[in-house]
Design a protein around this motif. Sequence first.
Motif, PDB file in Angstrom:
ATOM      1  N   SER A   1       0.826  -1.202   0.000  1.00 57.14           N
ATOM      2  CA  SER A   1       0.000   0.000   0.000  1.00 57.14           C
ATOM      3  C   SER A   1       0.865   1.259   0.000  1.00 57.14           C
ATOM      4  CB  SER A   1      -0.929  -0.004   1.220  1.00 57.14           C
ATOM      5  OG  SER A   1      -1.652   1.199   1.320  1.00 57.14           O
TER       6      SER A   1
ATOM      7  N   LYS B   1       3.165   2.667  -3.041  1.00 56.51           N
ATOM      8  CA  LYS B   1       2.571   3.436  -4.131  1.00 56.51           C
ATOM      9  C   LYS B   1       2.891   4.924  -4.023  1.00 56.51           C
ATOM     10  CE  LYS B   1      -1.178   0.084  -4.585  1.00 56.51           C
ATOM     11  NZ  LYS B   1      -2.617  -0.205  -4.428  1.00 56.51           N
TER      12      LYS B   1
ATOM     13  N   ARG C   1      -4.191   0.716   5.863  1.00 55.73           N
ATOM     14  CA  ARG C   1      -3.872   0.794   4.432  1.00 55.73           C
ATOM     15  C   ARG C   1      -4.246   2.195   3.942  1.00 55.73           C
ATOM     16  NH1 ARG C   1      -2.624  -3.265   6.520  1.00 55.73           N
ATOM     17  NH2 ARG C   1      -3.394  -5.381   6.163  1.00 55.73           N
ATOM     18  N   LEU C   2      -3.636   2.626   2.870  1.00 54.21           N
ATOM     19  CA  LEU C   2      -4.019   3.879   2.236  1.00 54.21           C
ATOM     20  C   LEU C   2      -5.166   3.615   1.262  1.00 54.21           C
ATOM     21  CD1 LEU C   2      -0.519   5.385   1.386  1.00 54.21           C
ATOM     22  CD2 LEU C   2      -2.031   6.069   3.247  1.00 54.21           C
ATOM     23  N   ASP C   3      -6.259   4.354   1.416  1.00 52.27           N
ATOM     24  CA  ASP C   3      -7.350   4.249   0.454  1.00 52.27           C
ATOM     25  C   ASP C   3      -6.900   4.888  -0.864  1.00 52.27           C
ATOM     26  OD1 ASP C   3      -9.780   3.718  -0.646  1.00 52.27           O
ATOM     27  OD2 ASP C   3     -10.955   4.934   0.747  1.00 52.27           O
ATOM     28  N   THR C   4      -7.648   4.608  -1.926  1.00 52.96           N
ATOM     29  CA  THR C   4      -7.299   5.171  -3.232  1.00 52.96           C
ATOM     30  C   THR C   4      -7.250   6.690  -3.191  1.00 52.96           C
ATOM     31  OG1 THR C   4      -8.382   3.296  -4.315  1.00 52.96           O
ATOM     32  CG2 THR C   4      -7.924   5.227  -5.671  1.00 52.96           C
ATOM     33  N   ASN C   5      -8.198   7.310  -2.486  1.00 50.20           N
ATOM     34  CA  ASN C   5      -8.204   8.777  -2.432  1.00 50.20           C
ATOM     35  C   ASN C   5      -7.012   9.322  -1.644  1.00 50.20           C
ATOM     36  OD1 ASN C   5      -8.986   8.258   0.223  1.00 50.20           O
ATOM     37  ND2 ASN C   5     -11.092   8.962  -0.053  1.00 50.20           N
TER      38      ASN C   5
ATOM     39  N   ILE D   1      -3.974   7.884  -1.631  1.00 50.87           N
ATOM     40  CA  ILE D   1      -2.838   7.752  -2.548  1.00 50.87           C
ATOM     41  C   ILE D   1      -2.800   8.926  -3.516  1.00 50.87           C
ATOM     42  CG2 ILE D   1      -1.882   6.364  -4.427  1.00 50.87           C
ATOM     43  CD1 ILE D   1      -3.012   3.887  -2.922  1.00 50.87           C
ATOM     44  N   GLU D   2      -3.960   9.268  -4.065  1.00 51.56           N
ATOM     45  CA  GLU D   2      -4.034  10.392  -4.996  1.00 51.56           C
ATOM     46  C   GLU D   2      -3.738  11.716  -4.288  1.00 51.56           C
ATOM     47  OE1 GLU D   2      -4.316  10.302  -8.315  1.00 51.56           O
ATOM     48  OE2 GLU D   2      -4.085   8.145  -7.959  1.00 51.56           O
TER      49      GLU D   2
ATOM     50  N   LYS E   1       0.019  12.048  -3.712  1.00 55.32           N
ATOM     51  CA  LYS E   1       0.713  12.296  -4.980  1.00 55.32           C
ATOM     52  C   LYS E   1       0.543  13.741  -5.451  1.00 55.32           C
ATOM     53  CE  LYS E   1       0.659   7.610  -6.913  1.00 55.32           C
ATOM     54  NZ  LYS E   1       0.150   6.732  -8.002  1.00 55.32           N
TER      55      LYS E   1
ATOM     56  N   ALA F   1      -9.101  12.662   2.568  1.00 57.19           N
ATOM     57  CA  ALA F   1      -8.578  11.362   2.164  1.00 57.19           C
ATOM     58  C   ALA F   1      -8.682  10.401   3.332  1.00 57.19           C
ATOM     59  CB  ALA F   1      -7.127  11.496   1.711  1.00 57.19           C
ATOM     60  N   ASP F   2      -8.807   9.119   3.025  1.00 57.24           N
ATOM     61  CA  ASP F   2      -9.055   8.111   4.050  1.00 57.24           C
ATOM     62  C   ASP F   2      -7.899   7.141   4.229  1.00 57.24           C
ATOM     63  OD1 ASP F   2     -11.628   9.094   4.497  1.00 57.24           O
ATOM     64  OD2 ASP F   2     -12.475   7.839   2.913  1.00 57.24           O
TER      65      ASP F   2
END
Length: 248
Positions: A22, A25, A84-88, A90-91, A94, A157-158
């Motif tokens: 996770s 990324k 874990r890092l949620d998709t939001n 990670i974005e 970044k 972000a979550d």
Amino acid sequence: MKITANIITLNEEKNIEAVIKSVQKVCDEVLVVDSLSSDRTCEIAEALGAKVVKQEYLGDGGQKAFGAPLASNDWILSIDADERLDTNAIEAIKNLNLDDKEFDAYSFARRTFIGNHFIKLWYPDRVTRLYNRKTCAYTTVGGHAHVKTSRLLDLDADMLHYSYSNYAEMLKTSHKFITRGARISYEDGKRATKFDPFMHGIGALFKALILKGGLLHGINGFNVAVISAFSSYMKYALMIEMAENDKK
């Protein structure tokens, strides 16, 4: 953008692969501070490219603070093995400009699960996990520590938190937190009266079910509210017991 993930572990072979993949990324370095695990945690972490350092447990904040100076980067992403890092998230990471020096740290909303059940009662449960070690750090005293800073930005972000596999595990683990919380409060000079267990237990139940809307969250909301009330009750009951033992 250079970020070091700092993960503290103790017998986390079931979680370590998922959390490392996770953070990889968004992080170019992964540091695992392991509290002398007896399972395959360290072996799995090293196979995935993580740098593993073994350190006897120093407490939540102490263990996280221990790893920060060992990182190659100034920006640290502190994350537990069951997170874990949620998709939001990670974005969001970044898209950050960590060179603008406007903020020293960033927080995430934490989505906690018991088994497959998302516990709405505990959301957003904000946690500060991405920080610049040159300007702030984890506190090293008390129970669950936090990053101390005044220049903080709350990210939309979550962070996903798979805290317990079921309610039986939650009940078993709560014993440890109840005992530790009672001991910390007692050693800080706080004392409980015979009314405190009842008052705090009822107060915790009212807060969870009514003020936080747990009644609207179905059986999971009610389950968590009852366990929280029990934990609050027992903390003060244990403090009374500690005072009685000191008098003997």
